[in-house]
Each structure stands twice: as structure tokens, then as C-alpha cells.
Motif scaffolding. Structure first.
Motif, PDB file in Angstrom:
ATOM      1  N   MET A   1       0.841  -1.169   0.000  1.00 31.53           N
ATOM      2  CA  MET A   1       0.000   0.000   0.000  1.00 31.53           C
ATOM      3  C   MET A   1       0.893   1.240   0.000  1.00 31.53           C
ATOM      4  N   LYS A   2       0.437   2.271  -0.693  1.00 31.36           N
ATOM      5  CA  LYS A   2       1.132   3.557  -0.709  1.00 31.36           C
ATOM      6  C   LYS A   2       0.436   4.492   0.263  1.00 31.36           C
ATOM      7  N   ILE A   3       1.234   5.111   1.144  1.00 28.50           N
ATOM      8  CA  ILE A   3       0.688   5.998   2.169  1.00 28.50           C
ATOM      9  C   ILE A   3       1.378   7.353   2.080  1.00 28.50           C
ATOM     10  N   CYS A   4       0.592   8.410   2.041  1.00 31.25           N
ATOM     11  CA  CYS A   4       1.118   9.768   2.111  1.00 31.25           C
ATOM     12  C   CYS A   4       0.884  10.257   3.541  1.00 31.25           C
ATOM     13  N   LEU A   5       1.965  10.511   4.265  1.00 36.80           N
ATOM     14  CA  LEU A   5       1.898  10.952   5.657  1.00 36.80           C
ATOM     15  C   LEU A   5       2.151  12.449   5.728  1.00 36.80           C
ATOM     16  N   GLY A   6       1.111  13.210   5.993  1.00 38.02           N
ATOM     17  CA  GLY A   6       1.242  14.651   6.152  1.00 38.02           C
ATOM     18  C   GLY A   6       1.524  14.987   7.607  1.00 38.02           C
ATOM     19  N   VAL A   7       2.629  15.683   7.853  1.00 39.58           N
ATOM     20  CA  VAL A   7       3.025  16.036   9.219  1.00 39.58           C
ATOM     21  C   VAL A   7       2.930  17.548   9.355  1.00 39.58           C
ATOM     22  N   THR A   8       2.113  17.994  10.310  1.00 39.44           N
ATOM     23  CA  THR A   8       1.896  19.425  10.517  1.00 39.44           C
ATOM     24  C   THR A   8       2.473  19.859  11.862  1.00 39.44           C
ATOM     25  N   GLY A   9       2.283  21.116  12.205  1.00 46.60           N
ATOM     26  CA  GLY A   9       2.885  21.700  13.385  1.00 46.60           C
ATOM     27  C   GLY A   9       2.206  21.365  14.695  1.00 46.60           C
ATOM     28  N   SER A  10       1.768  20.169  14.860  1.00 48.96           N
ATOM     29  CA  SER A  10       1.167  19.722  16.116  1.00 48.96           C
ATOM     30  C   SER A  10       2.239  19.056  16.975  1.00 48.96           C
ATOM     31  N   ILE A  11       2.052  19.067  18.281  1.00 48.23           N
ATOM     32  CA  ILE A  11       2.996  18.389  19.162  1.00 48.23           C
ATOM     33  C   ILE A  11       3.037  16.893  18.861  1.00 48.23           C
ATOM     34  N   ALA A  12       1.977  16.373  18.253  1.00 47.85           N
ATOM     35  CA  ALA A  12       1.937  14.958  17.873  1.00 47.85           C
ATOM     36  C   ALA A  12       2.924  14.634  16.747  1.00 47.85           C
ATOM     37  N   ALA A  13       3.519  15.649  16.124  1.00 51.97           N
ATOM     38  CA  ALA A  13       4.488  15.426  15.047  1.00 51.97           C
ATOM     39  C   ALA A  13       5.654  14.563  15.512  1.00 51.97           C
ATOM     40  N   TYR A  14       5.971  14.613  16.796  1.00 47.90           N
ATOM     41  CA  TYR A  14       7.100  13.834  17.302  1.00 47.90           C
ATOM     42  C   TYR A  14       6.876  12.334  17.153  1.00 47.90           C
ATOM     43  N   ARG A  15       5.631  11.902  16.970  1.00 44.50           N
ATOM     44  CA  ARG A  15       5.323  10.478  16.801  1.00 44.50           C
ATOM     45  C   ARG A  15       5.426  10.021  15.344  1.00 44.50           C
ATOM     46  N   SER A  36       6.433  23.538   7.217  1.00 47.15           N
ATOM     47  CA  SER A  36       7.532  24.280   7.851  1.00 47.15           C
ATOM     48  C   SER A  36       7.351  24.322   9.371  1.00 47.15           C
ATOM     49  N   ALA A  37       6.110  24.387   9.840  1.00 50.20           N
ATOM     50  CA  ALA A  37       5.868  24.375  11.288  1.00 50.20           C
ATOM     51  C   ALA A  37       6.257  23.021  11.882  1.00 50.20           C
ATOM     52  N   VAL A  42      10.172  18.146  14.291  1.00 51.48           N
ATOM     53  CA  VAL A  42      10.718  16.840  13.914  1.00 51.48           C
ATOM     54  C   VAL A  42      11.640  17.027  12.705  1.00 51.48           C
ATOM     55  N   SER A  43      12.701  16.265  12.670  1.00 48.76           N
ATOM     56  CA  SER A  43      13.715  16.397  11.634  1.00 48.76           C
ATOM     57  C   SER A  43      13.298  15.717  10.331  1.00 48.76           C
ATOM     58  N   ALA A  44      13.460  16.442   9.225  1.00 48.63           N
ATOM     59  CA  ALA A  44      13.193  15.855   7.910  1.00 48.63           C
ATOM     60  C   ALA A  44      14.147  14.696   7.643  1.00 48.63           C
ATOM     61  N   ARG A  45      15.361  14.803   8.134  1.00 52.79           N
ATOM     62  CA  ARG A  45      16.345  13.728   7.930  1.00 52.79           C
ATOM     63  C   ARG A  45      15.896  12.442   8.610  1.00 52.79           C
ATOM     64  N   VAL A  46      15.363  12.552   9.811  1.00 49.57           N
ATOM     65  CA  VAL A  46      14.869  11.368  10.524  1.00 49.57           C
ATOM     66  C   VAL A  46      13.696  10.757   9.765  1.00 49.57           C
ATOM     67  N   LEU A  47      12.764  11.608   9.326  1.00 47.08           N
ATOM     68  CA  LEU A  47      11.612  11.110   8.576  1.00 47.08           C
ATOM     69  C   LEU A  47      12.039  10.462   7.269  1.00 47.08           C
ATOM     70  N   SER A  48      13.011  11.032   6.601  1.00 51.86           N
ATOM     71  CA  SER A  48      13.523  10.462   5.359  1.00 51.86           C
ATOM     72  C   SER A  48      14.173   9.103   5.611  1.00 51.86           C
ATOM     73  N   THR A  49      14.916   9.003   6.694  1.00 53.08           N
ATOM     74  CA  THR A  49      15.566   7.742   7.045  1.00 53.08           C
ATOM     75  C   THR A  49      14.536   6.661   7.315  1.00 53.08           C
ATOM     76  N   PHE A  50      13.525   6.976   8.102  1.00 57.12           N
ATOM     77  CA  PHE A  50      12.535   5.974   8.473  1.00 57.12           C
ATOM     78  C   PHE A  50      11.565   5.646   7.341  1.00 57.12           C
ATOM     79  N   SER A  51      11.261   6.606   6.485  1.00 49.89           N
ATOM     80  CA  SER A  51      10.348   6.339   5.377  1.00 49.89           C
ATOM     81  C   SER A  51      11.066   5.767   4.159  1.00 49.89           C
ATOM     82  N   GLU A  52      12.392   5.904   4.155  1.00 50.51           N
ATOM     83  CA  GLU A  52      13.242   5.422   3.059  1.00 50.51           C
ATOM     84  C   GLU A  52      12.944   6.151   1.743  1.00 50.51           C
TER      85      GLU A  52
END
Length: 77
Positions: A1-15, A36-37, A42-52
Motif C-alpha cells: 500500500m502507498k501511504i502519504c503521511l502529512g506532518v503538521t505543526g502539532s505536538i503529535a508530530a514527534y510520533r 515548515s511548522a 521533527v527532523s526531515a532527515r529522521v523522517l527520510s531515514t525511516f520512510s526510506e
């Protein structure tokens, strides 16, 4: 399955890295779109690493934006 994960400026972004990592582990393809918020939480580098995959960071509504990533990502998912 293909998933698009949108991450916004909420404190929940850390998850979001954990969520992306779990979905990839389950065999899904994950494309992260980071506002940008959210990038302050949360780091884009971390998200890139985990999402590959590279993280989409640009604001598609900014005047200098000329790409159609937002359209191609929606079609991809």
C-alpha cells in the motif's frame, strides 16, 4: 500500500517517525510531506531515514514554488 503521511505543526508530530518506521516495516511505501511548522518539531532527515524516501518540504502555495509535487504525490498515493 502507498501511504502519504502529512506532518503538521502539532505536538503529535514527534510520533510521525515511529509511524513511518512501522508502516515501512509492514511493507508499505510511505511518502512524508512536512510543513515548515512541523519541521521545527521533527527532523526531515529522521523522517527520510525511516520512510526510506525523500521528504517533501516545499510549500506548494508559496509564490516561488513551481513544482507539481503536491499533485504527483496525491496521484502516487
Amino acid at each position: 500500500m502507498k501511504i502519504c503521511l502529512g506532518v503538521t505543526g502539532s505536538i503529535a508530530a514527534y510520533r510521525s517517525p515511529d509511524l513511518a518506521k512501522e508502516w515501512v516495516k509492514q511493507g508499505h511505501l510511505v511518502q512524508v510531506v512536512l510543513t515548515s511548522a512541523a519541521a521545527q518539531l521533527v527532523s526531515a532527515r529522521v523522517l527520510s531515514t525511516f520512510s526510506e524516501r525523500p521528504v517533501i518540504l516545499e510549500d506548494p502555495f508559496a509564490p516561488e514554488y513551481s513544482s507539481t509535487d503536491h499533485i504527483s504525490t496525491a496521484r502516487w498515493a
